[in-house]
Design an enzyme around this catalytic site. Structure first.
Site, PDB file in Angstrom:
ATOM      1  N   ARG A  34      54.955 -29.189 -47.499  1.00  0.00           N
ATOM      2  CA  ARG A  34      55.975 -30.141 -47.946  1.00  0.00           C
ATOM      3  C   ARG A  34      56.498 -29.781 -49.342  1.00  0.00           C
ATOM      4  O   ARG A  34      57.687 -29.952 -49.637  1.00  0.00           O
ATOM      5  CB  ARG A  34      55.421 -31.567 -47.921  1.00  0.00           C
ATOM      6  CG  ARG A  34      56.507 -32.612 -48.097  1.00  0.00           C
ATOM      7  CD  ARG A  34      56.073 -34.013 -47.722  1.00  0.00           C
ATOM      8  NE  ARG A  34      57.232 -34.867 -47.532  1.00  0.00           N
ATOM      9  CZ  ARG A  34      57.487 -35.964 -48.247  1.00  0.00           C
ATOM     10  NH1 ARG A  34      56.650 -36.355 -49.179  1.00  0.00           N
ATOM     11  NH2 ARG A  34      58.577 -36.667 -48.016  1.00  0.00           N
ATOM     12  N   HIS A  38      60.376 -29.332 -50.103  1.00  0.00           N
ATOM     13  CA  HIS A  38      61.117 -30.170 -51.054  1.00  0.00           C
ATOM     14  C   HIS A  38      61.609 -29.375 -52.261  1.00  0.00           C
ATOM     15  O   HIS A  38      62.612 -29.742 -52.867  1.00  0.00           O
ATOM     16  CB  HIS A  38      60.260 -31.356 -51.509  1.00  0.00           C
ATOM     17  CG  HIS A  38      60.335 -32.512 -50.569  1.00  0.00           C
ATOM     18  ND1 HIS A  38      60.152 -33.821 -50.953  1.00  0.00           N
ATOM     19  CD2 HIS A  38      60.589 -32.562 -49.244  1.00  0.00           C
ATOM     20  CE1 HIS A  38      60.275 -34.614 -49.893  1.00  0.00           C
ATOM     21  NE2 HIS A  38      60.535 -33.878 -48.856  1.00  0.00           N
ATOM     22  N   TRP A 178      51.634 -37.671 -37.115  1.00  0.00           N
ATOM     23  CA  TRP A 178      52.479 -37.507 -35.923  1.00  0.00           C
ATOM     24  C   TRP A 178      51.655 -37.044 -34.710  1.00  0.00           C
ATOM     25  O   TRP A 178      52.027 -37.289 -33.578  1.00  0.00           O
ATOM     26  CB  TRP A 178      53.581 -36.485 -36.197  1.00  0.00           C
ATOM     27  CG  TRP A 178      54.636 -36.932 -37.159  1.00  0.00           C
ATOM     28  CD1 TRP A 178      55.823 -37.529 -36.831  1.00  0.00           C
ATOM     29  CD2 TRP A 178      54.650 -36.816 -38.593  1.00  0.00           C
ATOM     30  NE1 TRP A 178      56.550 -37.786 -37.967  1.00  0.00           N
ATOM     31  CE2 TRP A 178      55.866 -37.358 -39.057  1.00  0.00           C
ATOM     32  CE3 TRP A 178      53.747 -36.294 -39.543  1.00  0.00           C
ATOM     33  CZ2 TRP A 178      56.208 -37.407 -40.414  1.00  0.00           C
ATOM     34  CZ3 TRP A 178      54.074 -36.346 -40.887  1.00  0.00           C
ATOM     35  CH2 TRP A 178      55.289 -36.889 -41.317  1.00  0.00           C
TER      36      TRP A 178
HETATM   37 FE1  CCH Z   1      58.859 -34.295 -43.690  1.00  0.00          FE
HETATM   38  N1  CCH Z   1      58.191 -36.125 -44.242  1.00  0.00           N
HETATM   39  N2  CCH Z   1      60.732 -35.031 -43.457  1.00  0.00           N
HETATM   40  N3  CCH Z   1      59.533 -32.439 -43.299  1.00  0.00           N
HETATM   41  N4  CCH Z   1      57.012 -33.566 -44.062  1.00  0.00           N
HETATM   42  C1  CCH Z   1      56.917 -36.472 -44.583  1.00  0.00           C
HETATM   43  C2  CCH Z   1      55.821 -35.657 -44.564  1.00  0.00           C
HETATM   44  C3  CCH Z   1      55.874 -34.292 -44.293  1.00  0.00           C
HETATM   45  C4  CCH Z   1      61.108 -36.328 -43.598  1.00  0.00           C
HETATM   46  C5  CCH Z   1      60.335 -37.357 -44.085  1.00  0.00           C
HETATM   47  C6  CCH Z   1      58.979 -37.255 -44.350  1.00  0.00           C
HETATM   48  C7  CCH Z   1      60.823 -32.097 -42.984  1.00  0.00           C
HETATM   49  C8  CCH Z   1      61.856 -32.984 -42.698  1.00  0.00           C
HETATM   50  C9  CCH Z   1      61.793 -34.333 -42.947  1.00  0.00           C
HETATM   51  C10 CCH Z   1      56.628 -32.248 -43.911  1.00  0.00           C
HETATM   52  C11 CCH Z   1      57.474 -31.168 -43.712  1.00  0.00           C
HETATM   53  C12 CCH Z   1      58.829 -31.276 -43.456  1.00  0.00           C
HETATM   54  C13 CCH Z   1      56.883 -37.845 -44.937  1.00  0.00           C
HETATM   55  C14 CCH Z   1      55.643 -38.597 -45.403  1.00  0.00           C
HETATM   56  C15 CCH Z   1      58.149 -38.347 -44.788  1.00  0.00           C
HETATM   57  C16 CCH Z   1      58.614 -39.773 -45.019  1.00  0.00           C
HETATM   58  C17 CCH Z   1      55.407 -38.392 -46.909  1.00  0.00           C
HETATM   59  C18 CCH Z   1      54.174 -39.115 -47.378  1.00  0.00           C
HETATM   60  O1  CCH Z   1      54.137 -40.342 -47.236  1.00  0.00           O
HETATM   61  O2  CCH Z   1      53.265 -38.437 -47.880  1.00  0.00           O
HETATM   62  C19 CCH Z   1      62.489 -36.479 -43.149  1.00  0.00           C
HETATM   63  C20 CCH Z   1      63.264 -37.785 -43.170  1.00  0.00           C
HETATM   64  C21 CCH Z   1      62.901 -35.255 -42.737  1.00  0.00           C
HETATM   65  C22 CCH Z   1      64.199 -34.840 -42.139  1.00  0.00           C
HETATM   66  O3  CCH Z   1      65.039 -35.639 -41.806  1.00  0.00           O
HETATM   67  C23 CCH Z   1      60.950 -30.670 -42.970  1.00  0.00           C
HETATM   68  C24 CCH Z   1      62.253 -29.915 -42.698  1.00  0.00           C
HETATM   69  C25 CCH Z   1      59.713 -30.154 -43.276  1.00  0.00           C
HETATM   70  C26 CCH Z   1      59.275 -28.723 -43.438  1.00  0.00           C
HETATM   71  C27 CCH Z   1      59.873 -27.710 -42.859  1.00  0.00           C
HETATM   72  C28 CCH Z   1      55.186 -32.143 -44.012  1.00  0.00           C
HETATM   73  C29 CCH Z   1      54.342 -30.883 -43.848  1.00  0.00           C
HETATM   74  C30 CCH Z   1      54.712 -33.446 -44.253  1.00  0.00           C
HETATM   75  C31 CCH Z   1      53.261 -33.885 -44.418  1.00  0.00           C
HETATM   76  C32 CCH Z   1      52.890 -33.955 -45.883  1.00  0.00           C
HETATM   77  C33 CCH Z   1      51.478 -34.424 -46.132  1.00  0.00           C
HETATM   78  O4  CCH Z   1      51.203 -34.735 -47.294  1.00  0.00           O
HETATM   79  O5  CCH Z   1      50.659 -34.475 -45.222  1.00  0.00           O
END
Ligand code: CCH
Length: 286
Positions: A34, A38, A178
């Site tokens: 992430r 970001h 998920w």
């Molecule tokens: Fe995402 N993401 N993401 N995401 N994401 C969150 C967590 C992860 C969105 C929203 C969220 C991508 C696209 C999107 C990861 C990778 C990617 C969370 C939870 C939200 C909300 C954050 C938390 O509470 O910690 C949205 C909206 C979109 C697109 O519309 C894309 C693209 C990627 C990478 C290619 C990953 C990995 C996580 C898990 C992080 C963790 O701390 O476990």
């Protein structure tokens, strides 16, 4: 301290820190993925601003963006690697860490090139609000990802990263993972999206998400409104179906698109040398 340019040594040390028994599901991997996303996903194609160059999340304007809540954990995990290999830029380290984490969690090999600068060019700083909001729908997703230069297919492929990690109530307000095994990269996210019935749930904090509970599962699984928008949108959905049915194809497409993501805003010549990292204050090296 390793020799300048010894990326193999850096990769090894990133891989070694992934196991974190006290953290989340026992792995730093998802939050590192992430961080890479970001740091790159603020890019705007039209104005050529944002992107991983500059590692802007070190500073309050970008680091304190509510969309980046929780990513300080990822940056702290990587400090020991930076201390040992001080020659690497943060911008390279953060993107490389995501690439290494995907591979170590049984995902595809992603091509990665060095050369990002830590020099902060004020004229390139992204305003807040460039990252997607999980509470929204297909129009919003397109607005955000078209701005970076991605197609509908690429948007779906990238979203498959939600096979990893979880939502934290104290970071985004959403809650849960998920998939059941969120530290192993696969196409399960797409398969569950299609095969389970997702029920709307309003959490105690007022946040709306979708959930499914399997009898034999350890916890209720979740989907964001943006995740399910991939299912209801007629142009996104065929790609969800393809990736659910063809894991190899998903891995190949994800690898290509993630490599494109971490290159946003990085200009290279034919040999791969970065052209827009000439201000060497941040320890640029070729
Ligand atoms: Fe995402 N993401 N993401 N995401 N994401 C969150 C967590 C992860 C969105 C929203 C969220 C991508 C696209 C999107 C990861 C990778 C990617 C969370 C939870 C939200 C909300 C954050 C938390 O509470 O910690 C949205 C909206 C979109 C697109 O519309 C894309 C693209 C990627 C990478 C290619 C990953 C990995 C996580 C898990 C992080 C963790 O701390 O476990």
């Amino acid at each position: 301290m390793s020799k300048s340019g010894d990326y193999a040594a850096v990769r090894k040390d990133i891989a070694a820190l992934l196991k974190q028994p006290e953290y989340d599901d026992g792995s730093a991997g998802p939050v590192l993925v992430r961080l890479a996303w970001h740091s790159s996903g603020t890019y705007d194609h039209d104005t050529d601003t944002g992107g991983s160059n500059g590692a802007g999340m070190r500073y309050e304007t970008e680091g304190g963006d509510p969309a980046n809540a929780g990513l300080q954990h990822a940056r702290v995990f990587l400090e020991s690697v930076k201390a040992k290999h001080s020659w690497i830029t943060y911008a390279d380290l953060w993107t490389l860490a995501g690439v290494v984490a995907v591979k170590e969690m049984d995902g595809p090999e992603i091509k990665w090139k060095a050369g990002r600068t830590d020099y902060v060019d004020d004229s390139k700083l992204p305003p807040r609000g460039r990252l997607p909001d999980g509470a929204q729908g297909a129009d919003h997703i397109r607005f955000i990802f078209y701005r970076m230069g991605f197609s509908d297919q690429e948007i779906v492929a990238l979203s498959g990263a939600h096979n990893l990690g979880r939502c934290h109530s104290d970071r985004s307000g959403f809650h849960g993972a998920w998939v059941n095994n969120p530290t192993r990269f696969s196409n399960t996210y797409f398969r569950l999206m299609l095969s389970r019935s997702w029920k709307e749930k309003v959490l105690d904090n007022g946040v709306r998400q979708f959930v499914h509970y399997d009898e034999d599962a350890e916890e209720e699984l979740m989907m964001l409104p943006t995740d399910l928008a991939l299912l209801s949108d007629p142009s996104f959905r065929p790609w969800v179906e393809l990736y659910a049915n063809d894991k190899e194809r998903f891995f190949a497409d994800f690898a290509r698109v993630f490599a494109k993501l971490v290159e946003l805003g990085i200009e290279r010549d034919a040999t791969g040398k970065v052209l827009n990292a000439d201000n060497m204050l941040g320890g640029y090296h070729s």
